[in-house]
Scaffold this motif. Structure first.
Motif, PDB file in Angstrom:
ATOM      1  N   ARG A   9     -40.676  -3.412 106.880  1.00 52.16           N
ATOM      2  CA  ARG A   9     -41.651  -3.454 108.076  1.00 52.16           C
ATOM      3  C   ARG A   9     -42.741  -2.483 107.892  1.00 52.16           C
ATOM      4  O   ARG A   9     -42.461  -1.533 107.241  1.00 52.16           O
ATOM      5  CB  ARG A   9     -40.625  -2.571 109.209  1.00 52.16           C
ATOM      6  N   ASP A  60     -41.158   0.320 105.348  1.00 51.01           N
ATOM      7  CA  ASP A  60     -39.756   0.813 104.956  1.00 51.01           C
ATOM      8  C   ASP A  60     -38.981   0.022 104.177  1.00 51.01           C
ATOM      9  O   ASP A  60     -39.242  -1.127 103.806  1.00 51.01           O
ATOM     10  CB  ASP A  60     -39.191   1.207 106.485  1.00 51.01           C
ATOM     11  N   LYS A  61     -37.633   0.395 104.150  1.00 45.53           N
ATOM     12  CA  LYS A  61     -36.933  -0.412 102.952  1.00 45.53           C
ATOM     13  C   LYS A  61     -36.634  -1.750 103.798  1.00 45.53           C
ATOM     14  O   LYS A  61     -36.172  -2.716 102.848  1.00 45.53           O
ATOM     15  CB  LYS A  61     -35.638   0.281 102.887  1.00 45.53           C
ATOM     16  N   ASP A  62     -36.716  -1.918 104.704  1.00 49.02           N
ATOM     17  CA  ASP A  62     -36.439  -3.318 105.697  1.00 49.02           C
ATOM     18  C   ASP A  62     -37.851  -4.331 105.594  1.00 49.02           C
ATOM     19  O   ASP A  62     -37.715  -5.332 106.050  1.00 49.02           O
ATOM     20  CB  ASP A  62     -36.001  -3.283 106.968  1.00 49.02           C
TER      21      ASP A  62
END
Length: 486
Positions: A103, A99-101
């Motif tokens: 993860r 994901d964009k973080d």
């Protein structure tokens, strides 16, 4: 000219669910036909699937947005809307989804492996499904839900059996070209190879793949050179082969120091996939040392001098020449043996049918907090209340009354009273703000009125939708601004 792309940002949007239909059955000589509005169709999902014929993420580099089709609206005569078609995106084997973080969401290894990147929205219920003892002929239907939208990062890790590592111009590309049918770019300057090259090698009954990773230099694990971008392509290799240039003219370099420098970088590199289910840390992989360019007399002498020191570390050593093809036969059989040993110790998993284990989701909970921007106002947060608001047609009083009943049964009314909400208080649920009217008898049997109306709402002086929107803009400080400033 083809390009190798191994990291892209992909924006995926699942399809929106179709709206439910509000319809009443009408047929000659059949009065009181009752509601017959069908449900809306579910929106299409966005699915990533491994395809063995895809080898790069190039398509997503130029087309970074993907959207599935929407579900269609329900129709009369109890006809449900059609489901939106799923959008299947083909990705290469070894693709990791984050994901964009940062993860980890999925690690796609093996042809046919799938990952649901975004789920389509549920279709709204038609008035036939909403009919009950209290509402025998609802004059409204529910709206479809929006599909999931998310930003994903796709990273490709080459799936190879043997990874060739070494300083720039050590002869890795030349070695791949003579071991296999691959034709990588070869030149006499550093960093000729800018993308990983894969070659297929046959040795007896064993066939394995070799990956030529762009040259590493000291500090690669910290981002110097090209190493940080391509070290991840070594994470799935069963065997690492140090390709050492024994004919280098660079001062201060020799085979032992080159090997030590490369080992330090491999030990310092931490895979992004910390819980990788592949082979563990790079420092724990089997090693083989390839002393290249033995066709040069000085290089052959140097290789003979350092062989004993390298073998003392427990690593097999092979002196070869990619130009004259000296020693390639022994090297090929040795690599095949190491790959076979690995495959015997790690048998390939048999493909199994997917096992679906539903995860219980608690959607009954909600919280009521004070609105920090509106004095005396409150914000209701929760999966169900926010979804119900999105499904409601606020230009239909009967639909608004149905929403009030659902919120009352969930306990939102009682929670607002306990928080000290006053009549007319501003209450925000999701993206909708309305004035709370506690005197409206929500949750009780409604009086039968015309379709699309609710007598309980008519009992109070409820502010119209336009006035509510105007008051909401004033509270948010948007009223009075020029259009370009809003």
């Amino acid at each position: 000219m083809s390009r190798f792309i191994d990291r892209v940002v992909l924006h995926v949007s699942a399809g929106k669910g179709g709206n439910g239909c509000s319809s009443v059955h009408r047929e000659k000589f059949k009065p009181l036909g009752g509601p017959d509005g069908g449900n809306g169709g579910r929106g299409g999902n966005v699915i990533l699937e491994v395809d063995e014929n895809v080898h790069t993420l190039l398509d997503f580099h130029f087309h970074g947005n993907a959207k599935a089709s929407n579900g269609t609206q329900g129709m009369g005569s109890n006809r449900d809307g059609s489901t939106g078609d799923d959008l299947i995106l083909r990705v290469p084997d070894g693709t990791m989804v984050l994901d964009k973080d940062g993860r980890i969401l999925a690690d796609l290894v093996g042809p046919g492996t799938k990952f649901e990147a975004a789920l389509g929205g549920r279709g709204g219920l038609g008035n036939a499904a909403l009919s009950s003892r209290a509402r025998k002929a609802p004059g409204f239907a529910l709206l479809g839900e929006d599909g999931v939208e998310r930003e994903l990062v796709l990273e490709l890790k080459s799936v190879a059996d043997v990874g060739l590592v070494g300083f720039p111009s050590a002869g890795k590309s030349s070695l791949v070209s003579v071991l296999s049918a691959a034709k990588p770019k070869i030149a006499d300057y550093p960093f000729t190879t800018l993308v990983p090259n894969l070659g297929v090698v046959s040795s007896g009954d064993t066939t394995f793949t070799v990956a030529d990773v762009p040259g590493l230099i000291p500090g690669a694990s910290e981002g110097r050179g090209l190493g940080l971008d391509f070290l991840r392509h070594l994470e799935r290799c069963a065997v690492l082969a140090h390709v050492v240039d024994c004919a280098t003219l660079d001062p201060g370099r020799d085979p032992i120091s080159d090997i030590d420098a490369l080992e330090a970088e491999l030990a310092a590199y931490k895979p992004a996939l910390s819980a990788d289910s592949t082979l563990g840390d790079l420092a724990d992989r089997p090693r083989v040392v390839v002393l290249n360019k033995a066709d040069v007399p000085e290089a052959a002498e140097l290789a003979e001098m350092v062989t004993a020191d390298i073998e003392a570390r427990g690593w097999p050593v092979f002196t070869i020449s990619a130009v004259s093809r000296t020693g390639l036969r022994q090297l090929t059989f040795a690599l095949a043996k190491m790959v076979e040993d690995y495959r015997a110790a790690h048998p390939k998993a048999v493909a199994r049918r997917p096992i679906i284990r539903p995860i219980a989701v608690d959607e009954t909970g909600f919280t009521v907090i004070a609105d920090p921007e509106t004095p005396g106002g409150f914000i209701v947060k929760g999966t169900r209340p926010e979804r119900w608001v999105k499904q409601t047609q606020f230009d239909n009083d009967e639909a608004v009354g149905y929403l009030a009943d659902r919120l009352a049964r969930l306990g939102v009314e009682d929670a607002l009273v306990k928080k000290g909400a006053e009549p007319g208080a501003s209450v925000t649920i999701g993206t909708v703000t309305f004035d709370w009217e506690p005197q409206t008898p929500a949750g009780v049997d409604m009086v039968r009125t015309g379709r699309g109306t609710d007598a309980r709402i008519d009992q109070v002086e409820r502010i119209g939708a336009t006035e509510r929107k105007h008051a909401h803009r004033i509270r948010r400080g948007l009223e009075g601004l020029e259009p370009e400033d809003q």
